[in-house]
Motif scaffolding. Structure first.
Motif, PDB file in Angstrom:
ATOM      1  N   MET A  20       0.817  -1.239   0.118  1.00 32.41           N
ATOM      2  CA  MET A  20       0.115  -0.008  -0.109  1.00 32.41           C
ATOM      3  C   MET A  20       1.050   1.362   0.006  1.00 32.41           C
ATOM      4  SD  MET A  20      -3.113   1.133   2.535  1.00 32.41           S
ATOM      5  CE  MET A  20      -3.961   2.401   2.643  1.00 32.41           C
ATOM      6  N   SER A  21       0.716   2.304  -1.009  1.00 36.42           N
ATOM      7  CA  SER A  21       1.456   3.515  -1.022  1.00 36.42           C
ATOM      8  C   SER A  21       1.148   4.444  -0.019  1.00 36.42           C
ATOM      9  CB  SER A  21       1.432   3.904  -2.552  1.00 36.42           C
ATOM     10  OG  SER A  21       0.063   4.213  -2.792  1.00 36.42           O
ATOM     11  N   ILE A  22       0.082   4.253   0.509  1.00 39.63           N
ATOM     12  CA  ILE A  22      -0.371   5.476   1.532  1.00 39.63           C
ATOM     13  C   ILE A  22      -1.043   4.606   2.883  1.00 39.63           C
ATOM     14  CG2 ILE A  22      -1.963   7.363   2.122  1.00 39.63           C
ATOM     15  CD1 ILE A  22      -2.334   8.015  -0.938  1.00 39.63           C
ATOM     16  N   LYS A  23      -0.560   5.149   3.906  1.00 37.50           N
ATOM     17  CA  LYS A  23      -0.957   4.450   5.064  1.00 37.50           C
ATOM     18  C   LYS A  23      -1.037   5.440   6.244  1.00 37.50           C
ATOM     19  CE  LYS A  23       3.519   2.814   6.588  1.00 37.50           C
ATOM     20  NZ  LYS A  23       4.353   1.517   6.773  1.00 37.50           N
ATOM     21  N   LEU A  30      -5.476  12.413   4.572  1.00 33.95           N
ATOM     22  CA  LEU A  30      -5.443  11.776   3.497  1.00 33.95           C
ATOM     23  C   LEU A  30      -5.693  12.205   2.075  1.00 33.95           C
ATOM     24  CD1 LEU A  30      -5.603   8.633   2.298  1.00 33.95           C
ATOM     25  CD2 LEU A  30      -8.035   8.678   3.146  1.00 33.95           C
ATOM     26  N   ALA A  31      -6.339  13.604   2.036  1.00 34.90           N
ATOM     27  CA  ALA A  31      -6.508  14.000   0.650  1.00 34.90           C
ATOM     28  C   ALA A  31      -5.289  14.545   0.329  1.00 34.90           C
ATOM     29  CB  ALA A  31      -7.673  15.160   0.918  1.00 34.90           C
ATOM     30  N   LYS A  32      -4.742  15.160   1.145  1.00 39.83           N
ATOM     31  CA  LYS A  32      -3.354  15.933   0.721  1.00 39.83           C
ATOM     32  C   LYS A  32      -2.176  14.741   0.462  1.00 39.83           C
ATOM     33  CE  LYS A  32      -3.645  20.011   3.616  1.00 39.83           C
ATOM     34  NZ  LYS A  32      -2.996  21.062   4.502  1.00 39.83           N
ATOM     35  N   ALA A  33      -2.359  13.652   1.188  1.00 38.10           N
ATOM     36  CA  ALA A  33      -1.450  12.322   0.813  1.00 38.10           C
ATOM     37  C   ALA A  33      -1.642  11.738  -0.400  1.00 38.10           C
ATOM     38  CB  ALA A  33      -1.651  11.281   1.742  1.00 38.10           C
ATOM     39  N   GLY A  41      13.734   1.509  -8.212  1.00 34.94           N
ATOM     40  CA  GLY A  41      14.075   3.053  -8.223  1.00 34.94           C
ATOM     41  C   GLY A  41      13.970   3.816  -6.979  1.00 34.94           C
ATOM     42  N   LYS A  42      14.249   4.946  -7.008  1.00 39.23           N
ATOM     43  CA  LYS A  42      14.276   5.897  -5.781  1.00 39.23           C
ATOM     44  C   LYS A  42      13.277   5.700  -4.801  1.00 39.23           C
ATOM     45  CE  LYS A  42      16.127  10.278  -4.019  1.00 39.23           C
ATOM     46  NZ  LYS A  42      16.670  11.640  -4.377  1.00 39.23           N
ATOM     47  N   ARG A  43      13.095   5.658  -3.473  1.00 38.30           N
ATOM     48  CA  ARG A  43      11.992   5.744  -2.852  1.00 38.30           C
ATOM     49  C   ARG A  43      11.732   7.096  -2.162  1.00 38.30           C
ATOM     50  NH1 ARG A  43      11.735   1.815   2.705  1.00 38.30           N
ATOM     51  NH2 ARG A  43       9.198   1.889   3.015  1.00 38.30           N
ATOM     52  N   VAL A  44      10.344   7.395  -2.297  1.00 41.62           N
ATOM     53  CA  VAL A  44       9.841   8.521  -1.840  1.00 41.62           C
ATOM     54  C   VAL A  44       8.586   8.396  -0.788  1.00 41.62           C
ATOM     55  CG1 VAL A  44       8.382  10.666  -2.526  1.00 41.62           C
ATOM     56  CG2 VAL A  44       9.984   9.659  -4.212  1.00 41.62           C
ATOM     57  N   ARG A  45       9.281   8.933   0.287  1.00 42.36           N
ATOM     58  CA  ARG A  45       8.264   8.930   1.556  1.00 42.36           C
ATOM     59  C   ARG A  45       8.066  10.245   2.055  1.00 42.36           C
ATOM     60  NH1 ARG A  45      10.352   4.345   5.553  1.00 42.36           N
ATOM     61  NH2 ARG A  45      12.305   5.534   5.413  1.00 42.36           N
ATOM     62  N   VAL A  63      -0.487   6.521   9.719  1.00 44.95           N
ATOM     63  CA  VAL A  63       0.553   6.573  10.861  1.00 44.95           C
ATOM     64  C   VAL A  63       0.409   7.496  11.880  1.00 44.95           C
ATOM     65  CG1 VAL A  63       2.242   5.959   9.093  1.00 44.95           C
ATOM     66  CG2 VAL A  63       2.039   8.570   9.761  1.00 44.95           C
ATOM     67  N   GLU A  64       0.989   7.343  13.168  1.00 41.70           N
ATOM     68  CA  GLU A  64       0.839   8.131  14.227  1.00 41.70           C
ATOM     69  C   GLU A  64       0.599   9.866  14.081  1.00 41.70           C
ATOM     70  OE1 GLU A  64       2.578   9.204  18.844  1.00 41.70           O
ATOM     71  OE2 GLU A  64       3.517   7.619  17.464  1.00 41.70           O
ATOM     72  N   ASN A  65       1.329  10.277  13.257  1.00 36.90           N
ATOM     73  CA  ASN A  65       1.239  12.003  13.031  1.00 36.90           C
ATOM     74  C   ASN A  65       0.508  12.129  11.627  1.00 36.90           C
ATOM     75  OD1 ASN A  65       3.437  10.929  11.706  1.00 36.90           O
ATOM     76  ND2 ASN A  65       4.790  12.471  12.113  1.00 36.90           N
ATOM     77  N   GLY A  66      -0.059  11.256  10.922  1.00 36.60           N
ATOM     78  CA  GLY A  66      -0.719  11.498   9.828  1.00 36.60           C
ATOM     79  C   GLY A  66      -0.998  10.451   8.831  1.00 36.60           C
ATOM     80  N   TRP A  67      -0.601  10.690   7.687  1.00 31.24           N
ATOM     81  CA  TRP A  67      -0.763   9.757   6.490  1.00 31.24           C
ATOM     82  C   TRP A  67       0.377   9.781   5.562  1.00 31.24           C
ATOM     83  CZ3 TRP A  67      -5.054   6.950   5.940  1.00 31.24           C
ATOM     84  CH2 TRP A  67      -6.130   7.053   6.793  1.00 31.24           C
ATOM     85  N   GLN A  68       1.207   8.915   5.480  1.00 29.82           N
ATOM     86  CA  GLN A  68       2.327   8.589   5.126  1.00 29.82           C
ATOM     87  C   GLN A  68       2.077   8.054   3.501  1.00 29.82           C
ATOM     88  OE1 GLN A  68       5.468   5.215   5.816  1.00 29.82           O
ATOM     89  NE2 GLN A  68       6.572   7.117   6.991  1.00 29.82           N
ATOM     90  N   VAL A  69       2.981   8.702   2.807  1.00 29.48           N
ATOM     91  CA  VAL A  69       3.156   8.382   1.195  1.00 29.48           C
ATOM     92  C   VAL A  69       4.370   7.480   1.156  1.00 29.48           C
ATOM     93  CG1 VAL A  69       3.117   9.267  -1.190  1.00 29.48           C
ATOM     94  CG2 VAL A  69       1.709  10.232   0.468  1.00 29.48           C
ATOM     95  N   ASP A  70       4.467   6.327   0.508  1.00 36.04           N
ATOM     96  CA  ASP A  70       5.472   5.515   0.616  1.00 36.04           C
ATOM     97  C   ASP A  70       5.527   4.946  -0.805  1.00 36.04           C
ATOM     98  OD1 ASP A  70       7.482   3.956   0.745  1.00 36.04           O
ATOM     99  OD2 ASP A  70       7.118   3.032   2.680  1.00 36.04           O
ATOM    100  N   ILE A  71       6.203   5.442  -1.865  1.00 36.90           N
ATOM    101  CA  ILE A  71       6.000   4.846  -3.052  1.00 36.90           C
ATOM    102  C   ILE A  71       7.421   5.008  -3.753  1.00 36.90           C
ATOM    103  CG2 ILE A  71       3.695   5.687  -3.762  1.00 36.90           C
ATOM    104  CD1 ILE A  71       4.763   7.952  -5.052  1.00 36.90           C
ATOM    105  N   ARG A  72       7.737   3.978  -4.864  1.00 37.80           N
ATOM    106  CA  ARG A  72       8.797   3.967  -5.875  1.00 37.80           C
ATOM    107  C   ARG A  72       8.353   4.259  -7.163  1.00 37.80           C
ATOM    108  NH1 ARG A  72      13.237   1.568  -3.400  1.00 37.80           N
ATOM    109  NH2 ARG A  72      12.918   0.732  -1.292  1.00 37.80           N
ATOM    110  N   PRO A  73       8.318   5.722  -7.352  1.00 38.91           N
ATOM    111  CA  PRO A  73       7.732   6.132  -8.919  1.00 38.91           C
ATOM    112  C   PRO A  73       8.473   5.393  -9.956  1.00 38.91           C
ATOM    113  CG  PRO A  73       8.490   7.755  -7.914  1.00 38.91           C
ATOM    114  CD  PRO A  73       8.593   6.870  -6.707  1.00 38.91           C
ATOM    115  N   GLN A  74       9.632   4.964  -9.785  1.00 40.18           N
ATOM    116  CA  GLN A  74      10.628   4.384 -10.975  1.00 40.18           C
ATOM    117  C   GLN A  74      10.645   3.025 -10.973  1.00 40.18           C
ATOM    118  OE1 GLN A  74      13.763   6.958  -9.735  1.00 40.18           O
ATOM    119  NE2 GLN A  74      13.954   7.812 -11.952  1.00 40.18           N
TER     120      GLN A  74
END
Length: 353
Positions: A1-4, A31-34, A21-25, A6-17
């Motif tokens: 799952m790319s969005i989950k 959730l909307a902003k994520a 490829g490089k990981r972006v977190r 977490v304690e302080n909000g919603w974490q985006v965790d993806i590898r677009p490449q």
């Protein structure tokens, strides 16, 4: 799952490449902003511009001031002095991280300066100079943040009356100056009074700038040269006073002038010791019927607003207030009986209504 969650909000965790490829977190507050951030990163990858997270700018205020000086301040006439003043202001603020400065911090600095006895006018200049640092770096692409000093409005300052010398003051001053052994101070004073020059412009005048009955002031405050005709007697005196090339007045003249002002019994507001000569020229020019546009050119003001400070001294200034004001029958001499009759008529009119 790319969005989950977490304690302080919603974490985006993806590898677009892809998985190699490089990981972006990144953690966002909703959730909307994520989801918007995830879409943005994938979109950037699709057009061939991979997302790069911005590194925190760790430069401090003094670093920006140094950068400003290197790119711009070094070319200013008063660049070194301003550079020193800016660094002193940065020290007062504790030389914070530039990215952390807020408009509230700028307001606190202003209040601190006022409480230390600094005049509101100087405080406004401080704010303007700090604002200019950020503005210049933003234009040069060296700063992509906001300008915290741009949101602080300058203090309102009441316009001060500019002092000028009366004919009696001028006579008293020249009586003292003629008795002085320093002939430079006499001629500099005379030159300022008949041309409206600043003291520094006259003090550092070069002999080459005297031509055809005129004087040309260079190195002026706004960088523009001014050429002004001189009375023939003064022009000839200046020609014979010093060398044909080089500074016309090599000796220091400010202290003798200051002493002459005191000896002549002339009292001036703080900060107007030598500048009173420029004010005197402008004031007498307007009082003698000169027009404000010509005065602007003589004084070298960039805007007419500066010159308008002297407009009220013109004998015709706002004379139309008399011509076009409502006419009141003050010439009619009412007798007591007429006045009483008028009152009765008014009373009858009110009664009828």
């Amino acid at each position: 799952m790319s969005i989950k969650k977490v304690e302080n909000g919603w974490q985006v965790d993806i590898r677009p490449q892809g998985k190699h490829g490089k990981r972006v977190r990144k953690t966002l507050p909703s959730l909307a902003k994520a989801k918007r951030f995830e879409s943005y990163v994938i979109g950037q990858m699709a057009i061939g511009e991979p997302y790069e997270s911005k590194k925190r700018d760790k430069r401090r205020l003094k670093d920006l001031i140094q950068l400003w000086f290197s790119y711009h301040g070094v070319s200013l006439k008063d660049g070194k002095r301003r550079f020193s003043q800016l660094n002193a202001l940065a020290d007062l603020m504790g030389n914070p991280l530039a990215v952390s400065i807020t408009p509230v911090d700028a307001t606190r600095l202003r209040q601190q300066r006022l409480e230390s006895g600094v005049t509101p006018n100087t405080v406004n200049h401080d704010q303007a100079h700090l604002r200019a640092v950020f503005n210049k770096l933003i234009r040069l692409g060296e700063w992509d943040g906001t300008n915290p000093f741009a949101q602080v409005q300058p203090l309102r300052i009441d316009e001060k009356e500019l002092s000028y010398l009366t004919h009696e003051d001028i006579d008293a001053l020249f009586k003292v100056l003629r008795e002085s052994t320093n002939r430079d101070v006499l001629l500099i004073t005379h030159l300022c009074l008949v041309t409206g020059a600043r003291w520094s412009e006259a003090q550092y005048l070069r002999a080459e700038m005297l031509r055809n009955g005129r004087v040309t002031f260079t190195g002026t405050k706004n960088g523009r040269n001014r050429t002004i005709p001189l009375p023939d007697e003064l022009y000839q005196t200046l020609l014979s006073h010093g060398p044909r090339i080089g500074r016309l007045f090599p000796t220091a003249a400010y202290k003798p002038f200051s002493a002459a002002i005191i000896e002549a019994g002339i009292r001036l507001p703080p900060g107007q010791r030598t500048h009173v000569l420029r004010h005197t020229f402008a004031s007498h020019f307007m009082m003698n019927g000169g027009d404000v546009l010509t005065l602007q050119k003589i004084l070298g003001h960039q805007t007419i607003a500066m010159t308008m400070r002297y407009a009220h001294l013109s004998p015709d200034h706002l004379a139309d207030a008399i011509r076009f004001a409502p006419k009141i029958g003050v010439d009619k001499k009412w007798t007591d009986s007429e006045f009483q009759e008028g009152k009765i008529q008014i009373a009858d009119t009110k009664k009828g209504t």
